[in-house]
Design a protein around this motif. Structure first.
Motif, mmCIF file in Angstrom:
data_model
loop_
_atom_site.group_PDB
_atom_site.id
_atom_site.type_symbol
_atom_site.label_atom_id
_atom_site.label_comp_id
_atom_site.label_asym_id
_atom_site.label_seq_id
_atom_site.Cartn_x
_atom_site.Cartn_y
_atom_site.Cartn_z
ATOM 1 N N ASP A 1 0.877 -1.288 -0.142
ATOM 2 C CA ASP A 1 0.022 0.006 -0.086
ATOM 3 C C ASP A 1 0.821 1.235 0.140
ATOM 4 N N ARG A 2 0.334 2.398 0.102
ATOM 5 C CA ARG A 2 1.083 3.544 0.101
ATOM 6 C C ARG A 2 1.966 4.036 1.280
ATOM 7 N N ALA A 3 1.620 3.051 2.219
ATOM 8 C CA ALA A 3 2.755 3.323 3.405
ATOM 9 C C ALA A 3 3.509 2.122 3.460
ATOM 10 N N GLY A 4 3.894 1.217 2.307
ATOM 11 C CA GLY A 4 4.625 0.257 2.226
ATOM 12 C C GLY A 4 4.273 -0.875 2.747
ATOM 13 N N GLN A 5 3.126 -1.176 3.268
ATOM 14 C CA GLN A 5 2.752 -2.656 3.981
ATOM 15 C C GLN A 5 2.087 -3.461 3.111
ATOM 16 N N ARG A 6 2.261 -4.739 3.539
ATOM 17 C CA ARG A 6 1.944 -5.730 2.642
ATOM 18 C C ARG A 6 0.323 -6.036 2.869
ATOM 19 N N PHE A 7 -0.130 -5.999 4.072
ATOM 20 C CA PHE A 7 -1.432 -6.057 4.510
ATOM 21 C C PHE A 7 -2.062 -4.962 5.150
ATOM 22 N N ARG A 8 -3.295 -4.657 5.082
ATOM 23 C CA ARG A 8 -3.965 -3.734 6.164
ATOM 24 C C ARG A 8 -5.086 -4.473 6.948
ATOM 25 N N LEU A 9 -5.645 -3.830 7.957
ATOM 26 C CA LEU A 9 -6.682 -4.202 8.846
ATOM 27 C C LEU A 9 -7.831 -3.402 8.542
ATOM 28 N N LEU A 10 -9.044 -4.247 8.311
ATOM 29 C CA LEU A 10 -10.384 -3.756 8.059
ATOM 30 C C LEU A 10 -11.315 -4.409 9.078
#
Length: 327
Positions: free
Chosen positions: A90-99
């Motif tokens: 993502d735009r922050a360089g993370q491979r995954f996010r939380l929802l």
């Protein structure tokens, strides 16, 4: 793959906006599989030429702390030239996010089709690709215990109980009671090990003709016996879906393809009949659990545990003892 959680268009559009992939233009739920919610996502693409991705929400059998292992492995294998999809950061360089407390990852879409009636040429290519994966992962620094190993087969059998297994099939209950303790007691611990896929079914391989275009769905990947991974793949590719018919041509091609890239050690070859019985138990038990516990409203097709009970019987039959002998 499946869809357990339903996300609205606005939520999906907001998620896609967190990546440099353009704007969301289309999304479609994917029904296959049993562990995650998945969508085929189309966007305008970062350059406006259009792009496709797989969006995955991790539902169960996957712990949040395991995600860095799974996703870093994809990038490691892709960097080594394996036909594996990269993760989209993502735009922050993370491979995954939380929802809402659940992890979500965006993965590269690879072309190709999953075959339902593989040919020997395709089986040979899959054997080669599996061996290539094992060699490419040899210097992958992370490790992960196999959460679907023999202890878990026993736990699932105990949780279902004789009555739960018998509700599926009385003969299945007797077979598990007879075979599971014997296989677990004899399970080897001293064979070559490394990072394995552990779930290389035909629907986790994308083919273009006789070429493997993609190996996908690494969410059972772990550190375990390399020959066990070959046994899992053998059981998945060399039988009819219902497990009633074994195809010796597919078997010979798959094994030859694997050994063309990574020859088996004598101890691995000798252990393959037992490892194949273990592979059969692994999927018979998890399918049995899912058969009983899959939510009625899930967009998912339950898979018959008896298809792997039949494989278990085949691998344990003394008449088939020479199946894995050296050519």
């Amino acid at each position: 793959m499946a869809v357990y959680t339903h996300l609205g268009a606005e939520v999906l559009a907001a998620l896609v906006a967190e990546y440099d992939v353009g704007e969301l233009t289309s999304v479609k739920g994917i029904a296959e599989g049993i562990s995650n919610s998945n969508w085929l996502v189309e966007t305008t693409g970062a350059d406006g030429s259009g792009a496709r991705f797989i969006l995955t929400m991790y539902e169960y059998r996957i712990e949040l702390e395991d995600l860095p292992f799974f996703l870093a492995l994809l990038d490691h294998l892709a960097d080594k030239g394996c036909p594996v999809p990269r993760t989209i950061h993502d735009r922050a360089g993370q491979r995954f996010r939380l929802l809402d407390g659940k992890a979500i990852a965006l993965i590269e879409f690879l072309p190709g089709v999953s075959v339902s009636a593989p040919t020997p040429g395709q089986a040979e290519a899959v054997g080669r690709a599996l061996a290539q994966l094992h060699l490419a992962a040899a210097d992958f620094p992370a490790t992960r215990a196999n959460g679907m190993g023999p202890a878990e087969w026993q736990r699932l059998a105990d949780a279902l109980g004789p009555s739960g297994l018998a509700a599926i099939d009385q003969g299945f209950a007797a077979q598990v009671a007879r075979e599971l303790p014997a296989v677990v007691a004899a399970w080897p611990a001293d064979l070559p090990s490394g990072t394995i896929h552990a779930d290389l079914f035909p629907d986790n391989v994308l083919m273009l003709g006789n070429r493997v275009a993609g190996l996908i769905d690494f969410y059972f990947a772990c550190t375990d016996l390399l020959a066990y991974d070959l046994a899992v793949t053998h059981a998945a590719w060399c039988f009819s879906n219902d497990g009633k018919q074994f195809d010796p041509a597919l078997s010979a091609a798959l094994l030859a393809g694997y050994e063309a890239v990574r020859p088996l050690e004598p101890a691995e070859r000798a252990a393959l009949p037992l490892l194949a019985q273990g592979a059969s138990l692994r999927f018979a038990m998890t399918r049995a659990w899912d058969w009983v516990n899959t939510p009625a409203d899930a967009l998912v097709t339950r898979k018959d545990p008896l298809a792997y009970a039949r494989r278990l019987a085949f691998y344990g039959d003394p008449a088939n003892a020479g199946l894995f002998a050296a050519p």
